[in-house]
Scaffold this motif. Structure first.
Motif, PDB file in Angstrom:
ATOM      1  N   ALA A 123       0.819  -1.210   0.000  1.00 58.40           N
ATOM      2  CA  ALA A 123       0.000   0.000   0.000  1.00 58.40           C
ATOM      3  C   ALA A 123       0.854   1.262   0.000  1.00 58.40           C
ATOM      4  CB  ALA A 123      -0.939  -0.009   1.212  1.00 58.40           C
ATOM      5  N   ASP A 124       1.915   1.265   0.796  1.00 58.85           N
ATOM      6  CA  ASP A 124       2.758   2.464   0.893  1.00 58.85           C
ATOM      7  C   ASP A 124       3.536   2.713  -0.395  1.00 58.85           C
ATOM      8  OD1 ASP A 124       1.898   2.773   3.487  1.00 58.85           O
ATOM      9  OD2 ASP A 124       3.582   1.676   4.348  1.00 58.85           O
ATOM     10  N   VAL A 147      -3.056   6.027  -2.701  1.00 61.41           N
ATOM     11  CA  VAL A 147      -3.556   5.153  -1.640  1.00 61.41           C
ATOM     12  C   VAL A 147      -3.842   6.030  -0.434  1.00 61.41           C
ATOM     13  CG1 VAL A 147      -3.079   3.194  -0.139  1.00 61.41           C
ATOM     14  CG2 VAL A 147      -2.241   3.189  -2.489  1.00 61.41           C
ATOM     15  N   THR A 175      -7.578   1.129   4.005  1.00 67.42           N
ATOM     16  CA  THR A 175      -6.911   1.808   2.900  1.00 67.42           C
ATOM     17  C   THR A 175      -7.688   1.598   1.604  1.00 67.42           C
ATOM     18  OG1 THR A 175      -5.514  -0.128   2.520  1.00 67.42           O
ATOM     19  CG2 THR A 175      -4.626   1.611   3.919  1.00 67.42           C
ATOM     20  N   LEU A 222      -7.139   2.096  -2.706  1.00 68.86           N
ATOM     21  CA  LEU A 222      -6.332   2.461  -3.872  1.00 68.86           C
ATOM     22  C   LEU A 222      -7.220   3.115  -4.913  1.00 68.86           C
ATOM     23  CD1 LEU A 222      -3.828   2.256  -5.773  1.00 68.86           C
ATOM     24  CD2 LEU A 222      -4.698  -0.006  -6.426  1.00 68.86           C
ATOM     25  N   TYR A 229      -8.405  -4.454   3.647  1.00 73.72           N
ATOM     26  CA  TYR A 229      -7.098  -4.123   4.214  1.00 73.72           C
ATOM     27  C   TYR A 229      -5.957  -4.801   3.462  1.00 73.72           C
ATOM     28  CZ  TYR A 229     -10.324  -3.121   8.051  1.00 73.72           C
ATOM     29  OH  TYR A 229     -11.369  -2.644   8.796  1.00 73.72           O
ATOM     30  N   LEU A 272      -3.967  -4.584   0.742  1.00 74.26           N
ATOM     31  CA  LEU A 272      -2.706  -4.012   0.278  1.00 74.26           C
ATOM     32  C   LEU A 272      -1.756  -3.700   1.433  1.00 74.26           C
ATOM     33  CD1 LEU A 272      -3.965  -1.655  -2.561  1.00 74.26           C
ATOM     34  CD2 LEU A 272      -2.575  -3.715  -2.817  1.00 74.26           C
ATOM     35  N   GLU A 273      -2.313  -3.402   2.610  1.00 72.90           N
ATOM     36  CA  GLU A 273      -1.468  -3.147   3.774  1.00 72.90           C
ATOM     37  C   GLU A 273      -1.010  -4.457   4.408  1.00 72.90           C
ATOM     38  OE1 GLU A 273      -1.405   0.034   7.459  1.00 72.90           O
ATOM     39  OE2 GLU A 273      -3.286  -0.958   6.982  1.00 72.90           O
TER      40      GLU A 273
END
Length: 791
Positions: free
Chosen positions: A180-181, A191, A201, A203, A230, A232-233
């Motif tokens: 995500a980051d 994001v 989060t 996108l 959640y 992607l994190e």
């Protein structure tokens, strides 16, 4: 003969595994017919795909050197094109390949940070041939090999569409710990955190919400609606080799929901023997910490017939209360991931790949963290247990003209949750979710006059079973999604031109009729280094529950619940793109400029509106259809590099996201056309400088322009729309490499994230706050140190 017989039995068992799981889940008669067609195609895979090829006493030896320095390069991958025969150079830069097929062959040398080199060689029986390979160091990876554009390996400059690649180098220089980051450092991508309690989060690609994007894991669509909340994190960088991004419609290749684009997370494959352990610890000025530890290693046999990559990651983050009201703006987090990716080369032209990982993720936001969630004024607490795995069998003919891939992937999620306010003891819930994807793809490469043709056909079946229960809110979502599709595309190409035409026919069990999504692109290279592209594609979204439906936010001491309108219609899209990509080398300087225009029209676009309150005072939201909407804009990207001393990357997006007719999400807010949470401007910058050997200075920045954000009644008197300020989020990282022994290296790093301490200033306070009223950077000014040992 006995060994071939055993391999044939193994092939049959493999095909049986690929089709058993989806047949078990499917109950729809039409679906079963389509799945049976897929089964027949899978069973047609000839057993001779895995028969061993005849071996000769013919060998190849040599060494690989840097073009500029003449230095021998270790761990360069050497492969015979069209086969799975390969090795890597040893610590002195030498290699040895034995028992090769005789005749004319092409040797391919690949190395991170260097241009791929292909050299012809004639292999003779009873002869050991020597070949010296010279490769050129690149300042930037401008011509990576990508797979997401056409579902097979293609050089980035020759791909039918623009494919952006995020490499492990970006993970290191920016200090990010999860997928995500990392995605914020790409043009057209954002994001953002949309919940101050649980840290959900989302996108956004080219201005469209997360539900319009298809997230893939190793090209498989196993990210379900629940996984996307959640997900992607929850994917650590320890397991990622690279992330490929295709902006614009991708439904013709990847099915429903790929309207805004596709994000393909490619997991690491074992290449050489190594071990890497690292830790990054960050602390902000309030004492809130974020600690991330990763351990990974790779081992391969001497002949590279078998290899395994093993990874593990653990992250611990304390809650952060920005405005000192006792309620968190960033949730507490504890996440652990462990898994492996293993391959086995069944012959010189075939390979079996297995991947598995397990994720345990706990997060909680609100207040009174030392108490059970139902004793807190506000609490959102979730515990995920995720198991995912995939199996793939790939075969390629000796002349590289035929390619077959059979695959199956499964992901299971178990979630225990609490979404509650006012110390509600009935706000506990449980969710179970299973997703499977099974398919077969065949590709045929053939000459076609002055051009080369690539024909790809395939069949795919995806199942998702979701059961989300929250008894206290009388909520019980049971959803079974069956999607069966077949696709075909043909690309005619040479160095100057490429024309691609394709389509995907898909039957979704929530739609009465099948949906056909066409695709067409043209690439033109008028001069060396300049690539022009235009493309069109269509897509759709079915009327089903998406990630935001499975998230319950606290509002005004109660919660908000989303339901689907009884007459909700599917949503259809039409997308067009046009781009120019220019590459130029000036001595030791390298420059890449990219401009891309995009436009997407959405028919019967989904829209959330307020629909009153229930007897317990919970806010009810209903997903319905609006007449239409459009998103259009320009992405710009520039890359400049001078050898390894300097690398600069800039990205900027200007866009507009508008409804065709004014929409009103709340009775107290005036109707308007602008989509919420979509800024018209956003950008990023990455700068790496190596002033002296082994020392690197990395600067990164993200700029987010003003946007409209909904603010629900509770802490404020009535619903309103807020125009946010512009945020400038910059960070710096300093790193120094200490070479211990040969290629063993210890890296020490330190830096600051969000140097300017940019953060939302008008936060809601207390237990009547709107948890979704959160925007801007999610991390306060944070000081971090890191250590990485590479063996």
């Amino acid at each position: 003969m006995e060994s071939k017989h055993k391999l044939n039995i193994a092939a049959f068992r493999l095909r049986f595994f690929f089709v058993f799981l989806p047949l078990h889940f499917s109950k729809d008669i039409l679906m079963k017919k389509l799945i049976k067609l897929l089964v027949c195609l899978l069973l047609l895979i000839p057993s001779y795909f895995i028969n061993a090829q005849e071996q000769y006493d013919a060998h190849l030896v040599g060494h690989v050197v840097d073009e500029k320095t003449g230095e021998h390069l270790p761990y360069v991958t050497i492969q015979i094109k069209g086969t799975d025969i390969g090795t890597i150079t040893d610590e002195t830069g030498h290699y040895f390949l034995k028992n090769l097929p005789v005749g004319k062959q092409t040797v391919v040398a690949t190395y991170v940070g260097y241009e791929t080199e292909e050299l012809p060689v004639v292999i003779k029986e009873n002869v050991t041939t020597e070949l010296k390979i010279v490769i050129h160091e690149l300042s930037q990876q401008l011509n990576d090999v990508v797979v997401t554009a056409n579902r097979h390996e293609t050089k980035r400059q020759e791909a039918a569409t623009i494919v952006n690649v995020i490499s492990p180098k970006l993970f290191e220089t920016t200090g990010v710990s999860c997928a995500a980051d990392a995605l914020n450092y790409q043009p057209g991508l954002r994001v953002e955190n949309t919940c101050s309690n649980c840290g959900k989060t989302e996108l956004r690609i080219n201005g469209l919400q997360g539900q319009y994007s298809q997230i893939l894991m190793d090209s498989r669509p196993v990210f379900s609606s629940l996984a996307s909340v959640y997900g992607l994190e929850q994917v650590p960088t320890a397991m990622i080799d690279r992330i490929e991004i295709v902006r614009g419609g991708g439904s013709a290749m990847y099915g429903a929901n790929a309207i805004a684009g596709v994000v393909n997370i490619i997991t690491k494959e074992p290449v050489r023997n190594f071990v890497n352990i690292s830790n990054v610890t960050g602390v902000n000025e309030r004492g809130a910490y974020d600690i991330n530890t990763e351990l990974n290693g790779s081992v391969t046999s001497e002949n590279r017939k078998i290899g395994a990559y093993i990874f593990a990651a653990h992250r611990t983050r304390s809650p952060y209360d920005r405005d000192k009201d006792g309620f968190s703006e960033v949730p507490q987090l504890r996440s652990t991931t462990a898994g492996a990716r293993v391959y086995f080369r069944t012959s010189t032209s075939s390979k079996l790949t297995l991947e598995y990982h397990h994720i345990t993720d706990f997060r909680r936001g609100g207040n009174n963290f030392e108490l059970p969630p139902h004793e807190a004024d506000i609490a959102e607490q979730l515990r995920h247990n995720i198991d995912a795995g995939s199996l793939a069998f790939d075969w390629m003919s000796a002349d590289s003209r035929h390619f077959v891939s059979a695959y199956s992937a499964v992901q299971h999620i178990g979630r225990d949750s609490y979404f509650g306010a006012g110390k509600d003891p009935n706000a506990y819930g449980t969710s179970t979710d299973i997703t499977s994807n099974t398919g077969l793809q065949y590709r045929f490469s053939y000459p076609c006059g002055k051009m080369n043709g690539d024909l790809s056909v395939g069949a795919e079946y995806t199942y998702n079973g979701l059961h989300d229960r929250m008894v206290g809110y009388n909520r019980d979502i049971q959803q079974n999604v069956h999607v069966a599709g077949v696709y075909a595309q043909n690309e005619w190409k040479n160095k100057k031109w490429s024309v691609l035409i394709g389509a995907r026919l898909e039957k979704h069990n929530m739609l009465k009729k099948p949906v056909c999504n066409p695709r067409a692109t043209v690439r033109y290279t008028p001069i060396d280094g300049l690539v022009l592209r235009v493309g069109y594609s269509s897509g759709y979204r079915a009327p089903q529950a998406y990630d935001e439906d499975l998230h319950v936010a606290a509002v005004n001491g109660a919660v908000s619940l989303i339901s689907l309108a009884s007459d909700l219609r599917p949503e259809y899209s039409h997308s067009a793109t046009a781009s120019a990509d220019w590459y130029r080398r000036f001595g030791k300087w390298e420059l890449n400029l990219t401009g891309e225009g995009f436009y997407t029209y959405l028919k019967d676009v989904f829209f959330l509106r307020e629909d009153g309150h229930d007897d317990e005072g919970n806010l009810l939201l209903t997903r319905t259809n609006a007449p239409g909407a459009w998103v259009g804009g320009i992405n710009f990207e520039a890359r400049l590099a001078y050898t390894t001393l300097l690398s600069l990357q800039l990205g900027y997006t200007w866009q507009q996201s508008r409804y065709v007719e004014p929409q009103q999400w709340s009775p107290t807010v005036a109707p308007q056309k602008r989509m919420l949470r979509t800024p018209d401007h956003y950008a990023y910058v990455l700068l790496d400088i190596q002033p002296v050997r082994n020392f690197t200075i990395s600067v990164n920045g993200k700029i987010t322009g003003s946007m409209l954000v909904p603010h629900l009644q509770g802490y404020i008197v009535q619903d309103e729309e807020v125009k946010t300020p512009t945020f400038w989020d910059f960070g710096i990282r300093l790193a120094y490499d200490i070479h211990i022994y040969k290629h063993y290296c210890l890296e020490l790093s330190a830096g600051i994230k969000n140097i300017l301490d940019q953060f939302q200033r008008d936060l809601d306070k207390g237990d009547n706050r709107d948890a979704n009223y959160i925007y801007g950077p999610t991390q306060a000014r944070t000081y971090f140190v890191g250590v990485s040992l590479k063996l």
